[in-house]
Design a protein around this motif. Structure first.
Motif, short mmCIF file in Angstrom:
data_model
loop_
_atom_site.label_atom_id
_atom_site.label_comp_id
_atom_site.label_asym_id
_atom_site.label_seq_id
_atom_site.Cartn_x
_atom_site.Cartn_y
_atom_site.Cartn_z
N ALA A 1 0.83 -1.21 0.00
CA ALA A 1 0.00 0.00 0.00
C ALA A 1 0.86 1.26 0.00
O ALA A 1 0.54 2.25 -0.67
N VAL A 2 1.98 1.23 0.74
CA VAL A 2 2.91 2.36 0.72
C VAL A 2 3.45 2.57 -0.68
O VAL A 2 3.53 3.70 -1.18
N ARG A 3 3.80 1.48 -1.34
CA ARG A 3 4.35 1.58 -2.71
C ARG A 3 3.30 2.14 -3.67
O ARG A 3 3.62 2.93 -4.57
N ARG A 4 2.04 1.74 -3.49
CA ARG A 4 0.98 2.29 -4.35
C ARG A 4 0.84 3.79 -4.15
O ARG A 4 0.46 4.52 -5.07
N GLY A 5 1.15 4.25 -2.96
CA GLY A 5 1.12 5.69 -2.69
C GLY A 5 2.31 6.44 -3.23
O GLY A 5 2.35 7.67 -3.17
N ARG A 23 -5.37 1.69 4.19
CA ARG A 23 -5.73 3.04 3.71
C ARG A 23 -4.74 4.07 4.24
O ARG A 23 -4.34 4.99 3.52
N GLU A 40 -1.33 3.82 2.31
CA GLU A 40 -1.34 4.41 0.97
C GLU A 40 -1.35 5.93 1.04
O GLU A 40 -0.64 6.61 0.30
N GLY A 56 2.03 7.21 1.89
CA GLY A 56 2.91 7.22 0.71
C GLY A 56 2.68 8.44 -0.15
O GLY A 56 3.63 9.05 -0.66
N ARG A 57 1.44 8.83 -0.30
CA ARG A 57 1.12 10.00 -1.13
C ARG A 57 1.61 11.28 -0.46
O ARG A 57 2.09 12.21 -1.13
#
Length: 312
Positions: free
Chosen positions: A59-63, A298, A301, A304-305
């Motif tokens: 999820a961090v990487r998706r962010g 949630r 992610e 990350g953003r």
């Protein structure tokens, strides 16, 4: 937004080990998000915790950021774990739970342990990581006026320059008292798209916030302004959508039963939280576990953003 200078791996204390990926990201100025290991070692049941570890890092990487799960292994803090090290954290039933006060003991005696919000924040900031994703903060416990039971998370956030993305504080705590304490400690708290403070498993804790941010860029701007003014954390409270929360009626009923059971059993101090959370899990038929994982993903992610916005 102008990024702050990255911290070269060579500038980090030799007692802190960075994974190659995290070291490279910090050296080259790429965004990194810290993740605690207590969730894996003590917050989720085995073997679900091992899959959750990969899912949260994903999820961090998706962010748009590099994940850095933090733990202490054989007395040495590790910022970023290999797959084998994650296996160790998730598989060891005797792994200690390490707050900031416990880090010197673990270091001196060569012990291993999972890091809490307070110790993760400290180690992340020392490594030059500016954003941290967790589930919920610790806080002021119910009946704290008699027991003086307050999480070390709150004092640590007052001293540590980091963004913490969370779903509020665990609903077993005294939420209004926790918010008052955060205000007294001058910790900045903003809601993400809301002025309602989330209640971890539920969207609305019943407490409100003075400030909110609309997007990751605004959250990053608030932290940049805080960092320029004074040390300390910015808490970004990220509520679950109402269609993803635990049913509020179920939540209130099983929480009341869990607190009554803890009182009847004479459970006190730091034993209250795991006792009550285990009761919630069993009484809800596992629904609280599903919600817990959902909100952590949630938060990871979004963190990350925010980290990417800080470096953008």
């Amino acid at each position: 937004m102008q990024p702050s200078p990255p911290v070269p791996a060579s500038d980090v204390s030799p007692e802190v080990v960075l994974s190659p990926e995290v070291a490279d990201a910090l050296t080259t100025g790429r965004p990194v998000v810290a993740l605690e290991s207590t969730l894996l070692a003590h917050g989720l049941p085995r073997p679900d915790n091992r899959k959750a570890a990969d899912d949260v890092e994903g999820a961090v990487r998706r962010g748009g950021a590099v994940p850095a799960t933090i733990a202490v292994l054989d007395g040495v803090p590790h910022v970023g774990l290999t797959a084998d090290e994650v296996d160790r954290v998730c598989g060891d039933p005797d792994l200690a739970k390490l707050s900031v006060r416990d880090l010197p003991v673990a270091a001196a005696l060569g012990l291993s342990g999972a890091t809490t919000v307070s110790s993760t924040s400290l180690l992340a900031a020392r490594a030059g990581i500016e954003v941290f994703a967790t589930g919920g903060l610790g806080g002021v416990h119910r009946h704290a006026s008699e027991t003086f039971d307050e999480s070390a998370d709150l004092g640590a956030l007052a001293r540590t320059p980091i963004v913490v993305v969370c779903a509020g504080v665990k609903s077993i705590l005294d939420v209004p008292a926790t918010l008052e304490r955060l205000e007294s400690l001058s910790v900045t708290v903003v809601g993400y798209g809301t002025t309602t403070f989330p209640g971890f498993y539920v969207t609305d804790s019943g407490s409100s916030l003075d400030w909110s941010v609309a997007d990751p860029e605004q959250a990053a701007a608030v932290f940049a302004a805080r960092r320029a003014l004074t040390p300390g954390a910015v808490v970004v409270a990220n509520p679950l959508p109402t269609d993803q929360q635990l049913d509020p009626e179920l939540h209130d009923r099983v929480l009341a039963d869990a607190l009554a059971a803890a009182e009847a059993a004479g459970v006190r101090g730091k034993a209250v939280t795991p006792f009550v959370l285990d009761h919630l899990h069993r009484a809800s038929g596992g629904a609280t576990l599903e919600v817990n994982v959902r909100l952590v993903l949630r938060n990871a992610e979004l963190a990350g953003r925010i980290a990417a916005a800080l470096r953008g």
